[in-house]
Every structure is written in C-alpha cells, then in structure tokens.
Design a protein around this motif. Structure first.
Motif, PDB file in Angstrom:
ATOM      1  N   LEU A 142      -5.834   0.503  -7.856  1.00 50.22           N
ATOM      2  CA  LEU A 142      -5.219   0.826  -6.574  1.00 50.22           C
ATOM      3  C   LEU A 142      -6.352   1.029  -5.570  1.00 50.22           C
ATOM      4  CD1 LEU A 142      -2.337   3.279  -7.586  1.00 50.22           C
ATOM      5  CD2 LEU A 142      -2.183   0.843  -7.024  1.00 50.22           C
ATOM      6  N   SER A 145      -5.609   8.093   4.281  1.00 52.88           N
ATOM      7  CA  SER A 145      -6.030   7.310   3.116  1.00 52.88           C
ATOM      8  C   SER A 145      -4.811   6.746   2.399  1.00 52.88           C
ATOM      9  CB  SER A 145      -6.840   8.194   2.159  1.00 52.88           C
ATOM     10  OG  SER A 145      -7.259   7.458   1.036  1.00 52.88           O
ATOM     11  N   TYR A 146      -4.888   5.481   2.034  1.00 52.40           N
ATOM     12  CA  TYR A 146      -3.817   4.799   1.313  1.00 52.40           C
ATOM     13  C   TYR A 146      -4.396   4.117   0.076  1.00 52.40           C
ATOM     14  CZ  TYR A 146      -1.471   5.380   5.822  1.00 52.40           C
ATOM     15  OH  TYR A 146      -0.945   5.901   6.975  1.00 52.40           O
ATOM     16  N   ARG A 147      -3.498   3.707  -0.808  1.00 52.96           N
ATOM     17  CA  ARG A 147      -3.879   2.944  -2.001  1.00 52.96           C
ATOM     18  C   ARG A 147      -3.110   1.632  -2.006  1.00 52.96           C
ATOM     19  NH1 ARG A 147      -8.511   4.390  -4.758  1.00 52.96           N
ATOM     20  NH2 ARG A 147      -8.829   6.617  -4.400  1.00 52.96           N
ATOM     21  N   CYS A 148      -3.841   0.513  -2.081  1.00 50.22           N
ATOM     22  CA  CYS A 148      -3.239  -0.812  -2.067  1.00 50.22           C
ATOM     23  C   CYS A 148      -3.333  -1.428  -3.458  1.00 50.22           C
ATOM     24  CB  CYS A 148      -3.935  -1.720  -1.055  1.00 50.22           C
ATOM     25  SG  CYS A 148      -3.925  -1.072   0.633  1.00 50.22           S
ATOM     26  N   CYS A 170       0.850  -1.184   0.000  1.00 50.92           N
ATOM     27  CA  CYS A 170       0.000   0.000   0.000  1.00 50.92           C
ATOM     28  C   CYS A 170       0.888   1.236   0.000  1.00 50.92           C
ATOM     29  CB  CYS A 170      -0.920   0.023   1.214  1.00 50.92           C
ATOM     30  SG  CYS A 170      -2.078  -1.364   1.290  1.00 50.92           S
ATOM     31  N   ASP A 185      -4.030  12.996  -4.580  1.00 44.13           N
ATOM     32  CA  ASP A 185      -4.894  12.997  -5.768  1.00 44.13           C
ATOM     33  C   ASP A 185      -4.099  13.405  -7.002  1.00 44.13           C
ATOM     34  OD1 ASP A 185      -6.992  12.243  -4.182  1.00 44.13           O
ATOM     35  OD2 ASP A 185      -7.832  14.271  -3.983  1.00 44.13           O
ATOM     36  N   LYS A 236      -8.645   1.644  -2.382  1.00 44.47           N
ATOM     37  CA  LYS A 236      -8.599   2.630  -1.305  1.00 44.47           C
ATOM     38  C   LYS A 236      -8.697   1.955   0.059  1.00 44.47           C
ATOM     39  CE  LYS A 236     -10.570   7.086   0.028  1.00 44.47           C
ATOM     40  NZ  LYS A 236     -11.597   8.104  -0.288  1.00 44.47           N
ATOM     41  N   THR A 280      -7.843   4.562  -9.804  1.00 41.61           N
ATOM     42  CA  THR A 280      -8.656   4.379  -8.596  1.00 41.61           C
ATOM     43  C   THR A 280      -9.301   3.001  -8.543  1.00 41.61           C
ATOM     44  OG1 THR A 280     -10.471   5.476  -9.787  1.00 41.61           O
ATOM     45  CG2 THR A 280      -9.150   6.831  -8.288  1.00 41.61           C
ATOM     46  N   MET A 308      -2.139  10.412  -8.190  1.00 48.24           N
ATOM     47  CA  MET A 308      -3.011   9.421  -8.834  1.00 48.24           C
ATOM     48  C   MET A 308      -3.308   9.814 -10.281  1.00 48.24           C
ATOM     49  SD  MET A 308      -3.745   6.884  -6.780  1.00 48.24           S
ATOM     50  CE  MET A 308      -5.298   6.197  -7.360  1.00 48.24           C
TER      51      MET A 308
END
Length: 539
Positions: free
Chosen positions: A482, A491-494, A450, A455, A484, A479, A458
């Motif tokens: 990756l 907030s993370y992106r996995c 993650c 933004d 949320k 989105t 991204m």
C-alpha cells in the motif's frame, strides 16, 4: 582367460579417460608451445603411471608434452575464469555505481503494464457512512518530483567508480532514468529491464515536441555516423509490412531518411517510435563504449515526458532486433570487458542506486539469495517461476495464473491478471474484514484506489509473501504493497498491485517489490538475486 576377460571389460572410467586423452592430443598437436611443457613433473608422473597401467589394454602412452599441455590448459582456464562466490556471498567483481533520477510515472493505458492510474479514488473510511464519500482527482494533483540525492564519496573510493543516484519514488516519482552522454550530448534515458534498445530523439524529429530540447545531432558529433541501409549491418531480408521502405537486399530503411537503416519499436503501453540506426560513443558515468542506438525521428505522444528524452533497455540482446539486431548498451560494455555481466538495482521511495558490473553489499541488510531464471528457450526477459501460491499472513493460498513473473524496472506496480487480482482481493476479504472498508461492496482493494488508513488500521493487515524459484520467499509488508501518498497535508495509501487482462499466467514484478528488495541480475550464471534493501540503500 581371466586376464583377457578383465581387459575386455575394463572400467568405464578408463574408457572415458582414453577418449579424453584422444581429444587432448588433437588439441595439443594444434596448439602446442614450449611454454606448455613447463609443468611440475609430479603431476606428469601421476598421469603417466596411469597410462602405463593401461598398456596391457592396448592404450598408447601419450607423450609428456601432450599431458603437460593438458595441465597447462587447465591452469590457464583457472586463472582466466573470475572467481564468483557462493550463493550467500557478495559478487567479487568491481562495481561501477551510476546515477539514475526519476520523474512522474506515465499515465497507464488499457492493456499496458507501464505507468500508474492518473485518476484514482480516495476513500475516507472514518468519514463516510456505509456507501461513503469518494472523489476523483487528476494527474497534476497526484504526482510531484522528489529531491536529488547526494553522491556518496566513500562508495566512489571503495568501488573505483562513481555513484549515480535514482531520484524519486513509486508514487511521487515513478520512472527511473539515468544520464548518458552520446556524441557529446547529455541525454536522460529511462532504465528499463523489460526492453533492450537505447533510443534518443535526434535533430529532425518533428513529433518530439513533448520532450526537452535535448537532441542528438550527427553534425555536432565527432564520431557519429548513420548505418547505411545498404550496409551489411542493416539486416537483409527483414523488411516487412511494418517497414515503409525496403532496400534491394530486403533491408528495412528509415521512412524519414531512406538511405539510412531504419528501426521501429512498439512498447507495452502502446507508445511507438521510429527513425534511423546510429553508431557513436556513449559515456555512462566513467565508462566509454561505442554503441548502436535508435535515433528517434518520429514518436507517439505518450512515449516519454518532458523530463525524459529516451529509453535505455537492459534486457537481453534478443529483444534488440527492430528489425536489425545489434548489441544493447550493457551488452556492449560487457563485450568490451568494461564490466562483468551482472548489474544490480536498489530503489527507495526517494531514490536508489544502479550498480553496473556487480553488487554493493552496503545497499542491503540481508544476504543475496539467488534463483535460476526461466527463459523457455531464447533469453529475453528476467523471468522467474512463482509456483502458483502466495502466503497471506501465515496462510498459504493458491492463486490462478500465478506461475511465472518478469522482474521489470519499467513497471511501476506489481501487475497480474484480472482473475488473479480478484482471487487475491477475495482472499484478503475472507480473513481481514476488521480492516475498515476492505469488505465493503465498493472496497478500496481495487486497481487505482487510495484509502485513508490510520497506523492502527495498517497493523491489522497481513504480510503478503510469494515464493520465487521454488526456494526464495519475498515478503511485502502492508506499508510495501500500500504505497504512501501525501496530499494537502494528509496521508493516503494507494494499492500497489493492479489487475490487467491479457497476461495469462504471467506476473510483472515492478517497483512495488523493488522498494523492498535489491535485485541482482547475474546474467553470467543465469540467475537473479534478491536481498532486503537497507534504509536509503545504505546511505
């Protein structure tokens, strides 16, 4: 001589017509009825004039009633076959929308496509130096439970069924389950398009302690019965080394209850279960049907969670031989003419819908586009071709081991071979090194990773597009691939894609894809459809 020559070389269509009439006459002789003769006379005259033209070629003139029978059969077939719309249209069959709920995904194990890594690395690219800060956290810190979505009353009225909701999402809640009633007992069963067996724990299961106290009971059921190991329903000659007890007929008996027909299953995540085959009535939403299912008397610790009792497979019947073969629940509904042989699934980050018997156009904001399924012989999984390529942004990139895919609701992520995943990561790194930490030696583009991205970060990433069936392109936005995840107000992106050994050229399209696209499993026509999902599945 000219005339004879013409007779000898009569047109192919005439010869085929003669053969057809011979077959029709035989059928008509066997099944003729007075009703068959009540056919509009103009149609008969047209066929008879054609027959008269054949008399000089020694073609017999068929009786009026025989031709009438042919026309009657044609009309009956037209009436009985449901009228399916073309590729871009909605399926016209009635739809029963049944509830599904979701729970945290199971912890993934080596060699499995099921679940999600319970230990992941979180990378903070804006807070670390060249080698950065990475930390690991465990299962309880990672996942939560999503809210219950309300039933939509308007859908109930329009589709003459009830709405049952999928609850949860890929990261927060990852295993979607439905509530069924078996023998008067309510059971929570994971809906899995990658298997075909209905199995729930029953009274007497000593290893089912991790599940809730919900148990199926033969004693409390009004209609339930165990399948005898000596009955014809318990397949003879199927006993193997995996069967603890064999009958005289070579049937596999239950280890815990030797007089009952046994079953055993092993799933891709390494979990196992075994027990006895049971027959009873299943209530699924408004639908009632007698089914054969596995009563679990023993299972492995990693089979299910406390929130889920069992599993309900919705793949093809060929996967429901364990070792005795029986109809999966959805096949039983179809055979009893309760629903058409098609179902659809829409998922969101907080829920979704399962539609039995058709497709509800409200859940999508684009037309459904269909591709033929590729079964390679026996029908087993919902498999489609991929063609060996993806589009990263606008650029086409060839991928190794990227030829076929299985669409599977029981798989949380998009899973591909380790070689394919590595090629995909390298393709991103060749083109998008302006994305923070993407091209570092310990890049966040890895399985179980993650990253904290803004933004603006991204927006620097491209869409990822694959082509299924050689004609339908499915595009995932950053989105989408990756996922949320929020923790401690941050907030993370996995990474929603994972590499795994042992897949060869196969890819598993799991819930990462299904959050973006509604999937329509049109089994009657051997095809699967994709449509871009509407926000919150149209609610």
């Amino acid at each position: 001589m000219k005339t004879k020559s013409k007779v000898y070389r009569r047109p192919q269509i005439a010869r085929n017509f003669n053969k057809l009439l011979v077959v029709v006459l035989l059928v008509a002789l066997a099944t003729s009825s007075p009703v068959a003769r009540a056919v509009p006379q103009p149609q008969i005259r047209r066929v008879m004039r054609h027959s008269e033209a054949q008399q000089q070629r020694d073609t017999p003139v068929w009786p009026v009633w025989a031709v009438s029978r042919l026309l009657h059969i044609t009309e009956v077939v037209k009436e009985k076959v449901p009228k399916w719309k073309d590729q871009s249209d909605d399926i016209s069959a009635p739809v029963i929308i049944v509830p599904m709920i979701a729970v945290p995904p199971r912890e993934i194990v080596a060699g499995s496509t099921k679940g999600l890594p319970y230990k992941v690395r979180i990378v903070h690219p804006h807070k670390r130096a060249s080698h950065g800060i990475a930390r690991t956290f465990g299962r309880r810190q990672t996942f939560g439970t999503g809210p219950h979505l309300p039933v939509n009353a308007s859908d109930i009225n329009e589709y003459k069924g009830e709405t049952m909701d999928l609850h949860g999402g890929i990261v927060g809640v990852g295993e979607y389950f439905s509530i069924v009633e078996i023998g008067g007992k309510e059971m929570r069963v994971q809906v899995d398009t990658g298997s075909s067996t209905l199995a729930v724990p029953m009274e007497g299961c000593r290893s089912c302690s991790r599940q809730s106290n919900r148990r199926y009971s033969l004693l409390e059921s009004a209609n339930g019965r165990a399948v005898s190991c000596d009955s014809d329903q318990c397949a003879a000659g199927r006993c193997s080394s995996s069967c603890p007890i064999c009958s005289r007929r070579g049937a596999c008996c239950s280890a815990e209850r030797p007089k009952e027909c046994g079953f055993s299953l092993r799933y891709a995540d390494g979990s196992t279960l075994s027990g006895s085959l049971i027959q009873d009535e299943m209530v699924w939403g408004t639908l009632r049907c007698n089914v054969t299912f596995g009563g679990i008397l023993r299972n492995s610790a990693n089979f299910e969670r406390s929130e889920v009792d069992g599993i309900l497979g919705m793949a093809y019947q060929s996967l429901a031989c364990n070792p005795s073969c029986f109809d999966p629940p959805f096949d039983a509904l179809v055979k009893n003419r309760l629903v058409d042989d098609v179902f659809s699934i829409c998922m969101t980050s907080t829920g979704g819908k399962l539609m039995l018997g058709g497709y509800d156009h409200k859940v999508a904001k684009s037309e459904v586009r269909y591709v033929d399924m590729t079964h390679f012989g026996m029908e087993r999984y919902y498999r489609v071709s991929l063609g060996g390529q993806v589009w990263i942004g606008e650029e086409r990139v060839w991928m190794p081991n990227f030829r076929t895919a299985i669409v599977d609701t029981g798989t949380t992520l998009i899973v591909m071979s380790t070689k394919t995943f590595k090629a995909l990561r390298e393709a991103f790194q060749k083109r998008y090194c302006n994305v923070p930490e993407l091209c570092e030696e310990d890049s966040w583009f890895q399985s179980g990773m993650c990253v904290s991205l803004s933004d603006e970060d991204m927006k620097l990433l491209p869409t990822l597009t694959m082509e299924v069936g050689g004609s339908v392109r499915l595009s995932l936005r950053p989105t989408d691939y990756l996922l949320k995840y929020e923790r401690d107000g941050k907030s993370y992106r996995c990474v929603g894609i994972m590499g795994m050994d042992g897949l060869g050229g196969m890819v598993v399209l799991g819930n990462t894809l299904m959050q973006r696209y509604v999937t329509v499993y049109d089994r009657r026509r051997g095809r699967i459809g994709f449509a871009e999902a509407a926000a919150q599945c149209g609610d």
